[in-house]
Design an enzyme around this catalytic site. Sequence first.
Site, PDB file in Angstrom:
ATOM      1  N   ALA A  94      10.345 -35.707 -59.493  1.00 22.00           N
ATOM      2  CA  ALA A  94       9.053 -35.393 -60.094  1.00 22.00           C
ATOM      3  C   ALA A  94       8.469 -34.088 -59.570  1.00 22.00           C
ATOM      4  O   ALA A  94       7.642 -33.476 -60.216  1.00 22.00           O
ATOM      5  CB  ALA A  94       8.068 -36.533 -59.844  1.00 22.00           C
ATOM      6  N   LYS A  95       8.885 -33.693 -58.363  1.00 17.85           N
ATOM      7  CA  LYS A  95       8.424 -32.444 -57.723  1.00 17.85           C
ATOM      8  C   LYS A  95       6.908 -32.333 -57.731  1.00 17.85           C
ATOM      9  O   LYS A  95       6.332 -31.282 -58.003  1.00 17.85           O
ATOM     10  CB  LYS A  95       9.068 -31.219 -58.386  1.00 17.85           C
ATOM     11  CG  LYS A  95      10.596 -31.196 -58.283  1.00 17.85           C
ATOM     12  CD  LYS A  95      11.184 -29.940 -58.879  1.00 17.85           C
ATOM     13  CE  LYS A  95      12.687 -29.897 -58.721  1.00 17.85           C
ATOM     14  NZ  LYS A  95      13.384 -30.890 -59.580  1.00 17.85           N
ATOM     15  N   ARG A  96       6.251 -33.430 -57.391  1.00 22.43           N
ATOM     16  CA  ARG A  96       4.798 -33.438 -57.343  1.00 22.43           C
ATOM     17  C   ARG A  96       4.295 -32.640 -56.143  1.00 22.43           C
ATOM     18  O   ARG A  96       4.965 -32.563 -55.116  1.00 22.43           O
ATOM     19  CB  ARG A  96       4.270 -34.868 -57.259  1.00 22.43           C
ATOM     20  CG  ARG A  96       4.686 -35.792 -58.401  1.00 22.43           C
ATOM     21  CD  ARG A  96       4.297 -35.258 -59.755  1.00 22.43           C
ATOM     22  NE  ARG A  96       4.408 -36.281 -60.798  1.00 22.43           N
ATOM     23  CZ  ARG A  96       4.458 -36.015 -62.083  1.00 22.43           C
ATOM     24  NH1 ARG A  96       4.409 -34.771 -62.506  1.00 22.43           N
ATOM     25  NH2 ARG A  96       4.559 -36.994 -62.969  1.00 22.43           N
TER      26      ARG A  96
END
EC number: 4.1.1.23
Length: 279
Positions: A94-96
């Site tokens: 998700a690379k939040r």
Amino acid sequence: MTFLDMLGAAERQNQSLLCVGLDPDPAKFPAGLKGDASKIYDFCAAIVEATADAVIAFKPQIAYFAAHRAEDQLEKLMRHMKAVAPQVPVILDAKRGDIGSTAEQYAIEAFERYGADAVTLSPFMGWDSVQPYLKYEGKGAFLLCRTSNPGGDDLQNQRLASVDGQPRVYEHIAKLAQGPWNLNGQLGLVVGATYPAEIERVRELAPTLPLLIPGVGAQGGDAVATIRAGHRAQDGATTGPVIVNSSRAVLYASGGADFAAAARAEALRTREVLNAAKA
């Protein structure tokens, strides 16, 4: 079991360092499914079933689902993976990266809504943007460190004049992840296969952290160089885990009705290449 426990168990049981990335693009689906976003679950489930005994992890990329309004299919897929491959951890890609209060909501999304075992994060906003994920006991969080894209040089490869020794940004992230940020042993790092020298440097700075390594296969990363740079073992036991991701090369190994069988064949082939590199 914690994420790290699951990772070690999957490596031993499946004799694998390969992670299959689930990046479903309906335009690339095989005949019979091509162009139909309602078939994202069907396509991914077939890949999972075909490769479940050949991988160390699965890594669904959330954008490929959200772009097609297929979050419900992702939820269904996450449940399916837990049912058919309970021994294989799932990393939600998700690379939040956001302020703490928003990060709390993203953590709920990753670990409660989707039931992921680990998630990928951007550390750009600092410790308080990472901390909410670590409140989930036993879950993993992979921080972007030295990514496989050419533009990674723009920030990750720059030196920090205000830090002792003037490390590069990616080196500083590796030190933080190995040290003060890794309160409960939950952190790992994302390091691209296209930069084997940097993988080796990250491994020096973070000798025990799991490394999630994308870029093998379609992106051109060298699988053998990747393993030699990042995998560490002592007396036959892994001490520095690596999770080598391949997405397109496995997913789209065939454009025909045999796509799942072809995906399995490619996964098995890649698994053997990675295992041979450990020797």
